[in-house]
Design an enzyme around this catalytic site. Structure first.
Site, PDB file in Angstrom:
ATOM      1  N   HIS A 136     -17.735  -5.100  20.826  1.00 43.71           N
ATOM      2  CA  HIS A 136     -17.737  -6.409  21.483  1.00 43.71           C
ATOM      3  C   HIS A 136     -18.626  -6.327  22.730  1.00 43.71           C
ATOM      4  O   HIS A 136     -18.565  -5.342  23.480  1.00 43.71           O
ATOM      5  CB  HIS A 136     -16.332  -6.779  21.976  1.00 43.71           C
ATOM      6  CG  HIS A 136     -15.360  -7.151  20.894  1.00 43.71           C
ATOM      7  ND1 HIS A 136     -15.671  -7.223  19.559  1.00 43.71           N
ATOM      8  CD2 HIS A 136     -14.044  -7.510  20.993  1.00 43.71           C
ATOM      9  CE1 HIS A 136     -14.589  -7.590  18.881  1.00 43.71           C
ATOM     10  NE2 HIS A 136     -13.598  -7.767  19.727  1.00 43.71           N
ATOM     11  N   SER A 173       0.806  -1.226   0.000  1.00 47.25           N
ATOM     12  CA  SER A 173       0.000   0.000   0.000  1.00 47.25           C
ATOM     13  C   SER A 173       0.839   1.277   0.000  1.00 47.25           C
ATOM     14  O   SER A 173       0.282   2.367   0.201  1.00 47.25           O
ATOM     15  CB  SER A 173      -0.985  -0.013   1.170  1.00 47.25           C
ATOM     16  OG  SER A 173      -0.404  -0.560   2.295  1.00 47.25           O
ATOM     17  N   SER A 181     -15.004  -6.721  13.053  1.00 47.45           N
ATOM     18  CA  SER A 181     -13.894  -5.772  12.874  1.00 47.45           C
ATOM     19  C   SER A 181     -12.675  -6.193  13.689  1.00 47.45           C
ATOM     20  O   SER A 181     -11.566  -5.740  13.404  1.00 47.45           O
ATOM     21  CB  SER A 181     -14.320  -4.351  13.245  1.00 47.45           C
ATOM     22  OG  SER A 181     -14.970  -4.355  14.497  1.00 47.45           O
ATOM     23  N   CYS A 211      -8.436  -6.860  22.806  1.00 48.30           N
ATOM     24  CA  CYS A 211      -9.625  -6.016  22.953  1.00 48.30           C
ATOM     25  C   CYS A 211     -10.586  -6.538  24.028  1.00 48.30           C
ATOM     26  O   CYS A 211     -11.123  -5.770  24.831  1.00 48.30           O
ATOM     27  CB  CYS A 211     -10.339  -5.903  21.618  1.00 48.30           C
ATOM     28  SG  CYS A 211     -10.455  -7.464  20.740  1.00 48.30           S
TER      29      CYS A 211
HETATM   30  P1  A2P Z   1      -1.015  -3.370   3.955  1.00 46.63           P
HETATM   31  O1  A2P Z   1      -2.291  -2.644   3.694  1.00 46.63           O
HETATM   32  O2  A2P Z   1       0.135  -2.776   3.203  1.00 46.63           O
HETATM   33  O3  A2P Z   1      -1.109  -4.863   3.819  1.00 46.63           O
HETATM   34  P2  A2P Z   1      -6.008  -5.163   9.128  1.00 46.63           P
HETATM   35  O4  A2P Z   1      -5.777  -5.601  10.545  1.00 46.63           O
HETATM   36  O5  A2P Z   1      -7.195  -4.292   8.961  1.00 46.63           O
HETATM   37  O6  A2P Z   1      -6.005  -6.330   8.184  1.00 46.63           O
HETATM   38  O7  A2P Z   1      -4.709  -4.263   8.732  1.00 46.63           O
HETATM   39  C1  A2P Z   1      -3.395  -4.726   8.836  1.00 46.63           C
HETATM   40  C2  A2P Z   1      -2.433  -3.569   8.628  1.00 46.63           C
HETATM   41  O8  A2P Z   1      -1.095  -4.049   8.860  1.00 46.63           O
HETATM   42  C3  A2P Z   1      -2.427  -3.020   7.219  1.00 46.63           C
HETATM   43  O9  A2P Z   1      -2.149  -1.635   7.264  1.00 46.63           O
HETATM   44  C4  A2P Z   1      -1.261  -3.754   6.571  1.00 46.63           C
HETATM   45  O10 A2P Z   1      -0.664  -3.063   5.511  1.00 46.63           O
HETATM   46  C5  A2P Z   1      -0.284  -3.802   7.720  1.00 46.63           C
HETATM   47  N1  A2P Z   1       0.684  -4.891   7.557  1.00 46.63           N
HETATM   48  C6  A2P Z   1       0.457  -6.213   7.578  1.00 46.63           C
HETATM   49  N2  A2P Z   1       1.606  -6.900   7.408  1.00 46.63           N
HETATM   50  C7  A2P Z   1       2.594  -5.974   7.290  1.00 46.63           C
HETATM   51  C8  A2P Z   1       4.012  -6.055   7.097  1.00 46.63           C
HETATM   52  N3  A2P Z   1       4.656  -7.208   7.010  1.00 46.63           N
HETATM   53  N4  A2P Z   1       4.693  -4.895   7.039  1.00 46.63           N
HETATM   54  C9  A2P Z   1       4.064  -3.706   7.134  1.00 46.63           C
HETATM   55  N5  A2P Z   1       2.729  -3.579   7.320  1.00 46.63           N
HETATM   56  C10 A2P Z   1       1.998  -4.690   7.398  1.00 46.63           C
END
Ligand code: A2P
Length: 345
Positions: free
Chosen positions: A243, A42, A160, A130
């Site tokens: 929750h 992202s 969520s 949580c």
């Molecule tokens: P990304 O959007 O780039 O995958 P949720 O709990 O809603 O699924 O969000 C997880 C968050 O953690 C997202 O912002 C995701 O980014 C980030 N994330 C997951 N794995 C990694 C990683 N290895 N390095 C950096 N960010 C991560």
């Protein structure tokens, strides 16, 4: 001019990370620069921040050098990799994943319950699960007044809690079922729409799930009480946010529901909503978007001598995750000593 702090949010594109950004603004946190960090997937995306947008950066080993503190909600794997790097770079981390919670070097903090434990941090501070947070905010005044020997809890947890993908799965399955289609099942092992799953996180050898054992072990660590007994059943329900928990406790000494209610009314972060004659009790729909924990249905448990039962609700993404993390950050900026790190190399 009062000091401003440069803050990083790792996981900024996720359900909790977005709420962390919102919480910093809503609560008037004195931020200077705010860095939105996530994976390479992202990088370059925009996320909302303070009526504007900021560009997401890919996290890397050098992301933390110019930050005063960071809050993480990016899962256990990313936290295991980046929290020590940040701490070693002098940037303390408040981490929302389960990765560090039981590490003896890492305090597990609920500001209303055990703020003093923050003094022992070495650079990484863990945000509890949580379900544990809302349970212990509600029970703290009773624990302090008469002690608690035993807790039995059943949870009703929103999707969520699984992140953005849980929210999307419930929405999509609901749409599909209303359109007479078979629902796609990908996030949970079964359909979550119009269903209840007694299964959160993985099953362990003792028959409990990891989520249930988090409630047991985190309660012992946060109350710093090896004698407290906890049994939990955690259930995922088709609710987007909030929750709910049915909680039964056995107290050390007798306490009436009226006295418990009075103590709870005075406790920080806790709102008593308890007038069943007027159909007033805590509801997930009312708790959504709020930072408080709500408690009601406070009554005697006739099945044991010193027993109380109650119903506790909170927004799992706010107080159960983002708000609690930002509140820890607020405690830290009040004392410059707490912004120092000493993570073992
Ligand atoms: P990304 O959007 O780039 O995958 P949720 O709990 O809603 O699924 O969000 C997880 C968050 O953690 C997202 O912002 C995701 O980014 C980030 N994330 C997951 N794995 C990694 C990683 N290895 N390095 C950096 N960010 C991560």
């Amino acid at each position: 001019m009062s000091k401003e702090y440069n803050v990083g949010v790792l996981g900024a594109t996720g359900a909790v990370g977005r709420e962390m950004l919102k919480c910093l603004v809503d609560r008037g946190f004195p931020y200077g620069r705010v860095k939105a960090l996530a994976s390479s997937r992202s990088a370059g995306q925009k996320v909302e921040f303070d009526n504007d947008e900021i560009t997401v950066e890919e996290v890397g080993p050098d992301s933390f050098n110019d930050l005063d503190l960071a809050i993480f909600s990016a899962g256990a794997k990313a936290s295991a990799e980046y929290a020590p790097l940040a701490a070693k770079a002098g940037c303390p981390v408040v981490d929302n994943s389960s990765n560090w919670r039981m590490d003896p070097r890492v305090p597990l903090i609920i500001p209303e319950v055990n703020p003093g434990a923050l003094r022992r941090h070495k650079g990484i501070i863990a945000n509890p699960n949580c379900s544990t947070i809302q349970m212990l905010v509600a029970l703290k005044p009773i624990y302090d007044a008469v002690g608690i020997k035993r807790i039995v809890v059943s949870t009703y947890q929103a999707v969520s809690g699984t992140g953005q993908k849980g929210v999307e799965e419930l929405a999509e399955q609901t749409r599909q079922l209303f359109n007479g289609q078979d629902p796609n099942i990908s996030v949970y092992p079964h359909r979550i729409a119009f269903n209840c799953l007694p299964h959160i996180d993985v099953f362990l050898e003792n028959g409990y799930t990891k989520e249930e054992m988090k409630m047991v072990n985190e309660t012992i660590k946060i109350f710093d009480d090896q004698n407290i007994k906890v049994s939990a059943t955690c259930v995922r329900v088709p609710i987007f946010y909030g929750h709910s928990e049915a909680i039964w406790i056995e107290t050390g000494r007798n306490i009436s529901p009226e006295s418990a209610r009075e103590l709870m009314k005075r406790a920080p972060g806790l709102l008593v909503v308890d007038d069943p004659a007027k159909n007033l009790y805590p509801l997930a729909s009312e708790a959504t978007g709020r930072d408080e924990v709500f408690v009601g249905r406070i009554r005697n448990d006739p099945s044991c001598e010193n027993g109380l039962s109650m119903w506790v609700v909170a927004d799992n993404v706010r107080k159960g995750a983002a708000t609690n993390a930002v509140e820890i950050a607020e405690l830290m900026i009040r004392d410059p000593q707490l912004l120092k790190t000493d993570w073992p190399v």
